[in-house]
Design an enzyme around this catalytic site. Structure first.
Site, PDB file in Angstrom:
ATOM      1  N   PRO A  93       0.821  -1.206   0.000  1.00 41.06           N
ATOM      2  CA  PRO A  93       0.000   0.000   0.000  1.00 41.06           C
ATOM      3  C   PRO A  93       0.857   1.258   0.000  1.00 41.06           C
ATOM      4  O   PRO A  93       1.848   1.347   0.704  1.00 41.06           O
ATOM      5  CB  PRO A  93      -0.790  -0.102   1.318  1.00 41.06           C
ATOM      6  CG  PRO A  93      -0.597  -1.492   1.811  1.00 41.06           C
ATOM      7  CD  PRO A  93       0.681  -2.002   1.225  1.00 41.06           C
ATOM      8  N   CYS A  94       0.422   2.216  -0.808  1.00 41.82           N
ATOM      9  CA  CYS A  94       1.220   3.432  -0.990  1.00 41.82           C
ATOM     10  C   CYS A  94       1.295   4.270   0.285  1.00 41.82           C
ATOM     11  O   CYS A  94       2.324   4.860   0.589  1.00 41.82           O
ATOM     12  CB  CYS A  94       0.640   4.246  -2.124  1.00 41.82           C
ATOM     13  SG  CYS A  94       1.599   5.686  -2.526  1.00 41.82           S
TER      14      CYS A  94
END
Ligand code: SAM
Length: 403
Positions: A93-94
């Site tokens: 996840p960014c």
């Protein structure tokens, strides 16, 4: 190095150049989502041994679509990779990366989920390949600090790394979607996989004759305009996608693609995420988020094909001095990095017309159209010729402002 006949995922490059797919080489999918990477690599013979994914809706999809594969929930409690793992795929996840950007090089302590990947591959007999996927924003996060964190960790592990920003349209999908693909190895050269092809950007439609995508929830600062494509499908919140796309048809009508359409726009079969809706507590809208977060299957398929048949990398790389912005493509090892002169379009797969992906679309409602028109009056954006006239005519056909 390319052309030396070394092994790639279980077959020699000589075999691979002859087009032999990898058969039965084992991989693990971390942060697997709905399995875009696993599906695309699987088409090239990679066999997924273990999936790790924490979201219950995504787990429902993985359990139905990869029924024989072990599924682990939280990466932080995954002790080790299965023996014999040759490839680890990880699209973390960014938002977690932002943390890496903040802490990299300052505290030196574990900065989040990305470091869990490095913990797992650190073993002596680690996997041959590590494939990381993320949004291009990863290159800018923390003014490049997130990427410095990742490349420093890979350097320290003794990996050669390479990354390239690629566009889903290169693989024929009518979606303007860019993703960073990063490939690293201790024993192989990733450059022949990522930098073997370069077809260059090309025009895929004509705004007067083809459908054009845009974000109907925007219109003040941005529009996301894309000719014969939709703009990037995004994950957004659990309830729905952050910036849903709409499409202006050449007739002037404005439609929004349905769930089945966006699944296909990501390269999945229609209905791929349907099992998520059977998970107790998961709403139908969650499927949009799962689709928006996914890796386009055809992008992963291209990596799989090139892993089996690497090419000589495009020449002309140049040293990348520390502190320069991260370019579209680069590679490095042991503290040195090089910029690579390639585009975001490695290939030109036959381009598919956006019209063929609108099988489940609906007319944009009067309310949504009116909201969009109101927003367009608030900013100073310039719009393509004739576009706002079409939006107004669409609103009239849908019953006008009163509706
Ligand atoms: C960008 S998405 C990956 C999408 C995936 N590559 C695909 O094709 O669908 C990141 C995923 O990481 C998952 N995730 C977040 N934290 C996690 C954790 N602690 N353990 C395992 N998975 C996690 C999220 O639920 C999300 O599905």
């Amino acid at each position: 190095m390319p052309g030396t006949g070394r092994d790639v995922g279980g077959v020699s490059t000589e075999d691979a150049r002859k087009g032999r797919a990898v058969t039965g080489a084992r991989m693990v999918g971390l942060f697997a989502g709905i399995g875009g990477l696993e599906l695309g690599l699987g088409r090239n013979g990679w066999q997924t041994e273990l999936l790790c994914e924490i979201d219950p809706g995504a787990q429902g999809v993985l359990a139905a679509r990869f029924p024989d594969v072990a599924l682990h929930s939280d990466i932080t409690s995954l002790r080790a990779l299965p023996a014999g793992t040759e490839l680890v795929a990880a699209g973390f996840p960014c938002q977690d990366l932002s943390q890496a950007g903040r802490t990299a090089g300052i505290t030196g302590k574990r900065s989040g989920l990305v470091d869990e990947v490095f913990r797992l591959v650190r073993r002596k007999r680690g996997p041959r390949w590590l494939l990381i996927e993320n949004v291009p924003f990863m290159l800018q996060l923390g003014r490049g600090a997130a990427m410095r964190h990742i490349t420093a960790a890979l350097d320290e592990l003794g990996y050669t790394w390479a990354y390239r920003v690629v566009d889903a349209r290169a693989f024929g999908l009518p979606q303007r979607r860019q993703r960073v693909l990063m490939l690293a190895s201790r024993t192989e050269d990733p450059r022949g996989v990522l930098f073997g092809d370069d077809a260059g950007a090309r025009i895929v439609g004509d705004a007067d004759r083809d459908p054009c995508g845009f974000y109907w929830t925007e219109g003040v600062r941005g529009l996301g305009w894309a000719v014969n494509a939709v703009p990037t499908l995004k994950g957004g919140s659990a309830l729905g996608i952050a910036s849903p796309p709409a499409v202006r048809l050449p007739s002037g009508e404005i439609v929004t693609p349905g769930l089945v359409d966006v699944e296909r726009l990501q390269g999945f079969d229609p209905g791929w995420t349907a099992p998520a809706a059977d998970v107790p507590g998961i709403r139908q809208g969650h499927r949009w988020k799962l689709v928006g977060n996914a890796v386009s299957v055809r992008m992963a398929d291209w990596v799989g094909a090139r892993l089996a048949a690497p090419l000589d990398p495009i020449p002309g790389d140049q040293p990348l001095p520390p502190g320069t912005p991260w370019p579209v493509a680069a590679w490095g090892r042991a503290g040195s990095a090089y910029r690579v002169p390639v585009s975001t379009w490695p290939v030109h797969e036959p381009y598919e017309d956006l019209r063929n992906f609108l099988t489940d679309s609906r007319l944009l409602s009067a309310r949504a159209t009116a909201g969009f028109l109101r927003r367009t009056g608030m900013g100073s954006l310039r719009f393509p010729p004739g576009f706002l006239d079409d939006v107004e005519s669409h609103l009239d056909r849908m019953g006008g402002w009163a509706a």
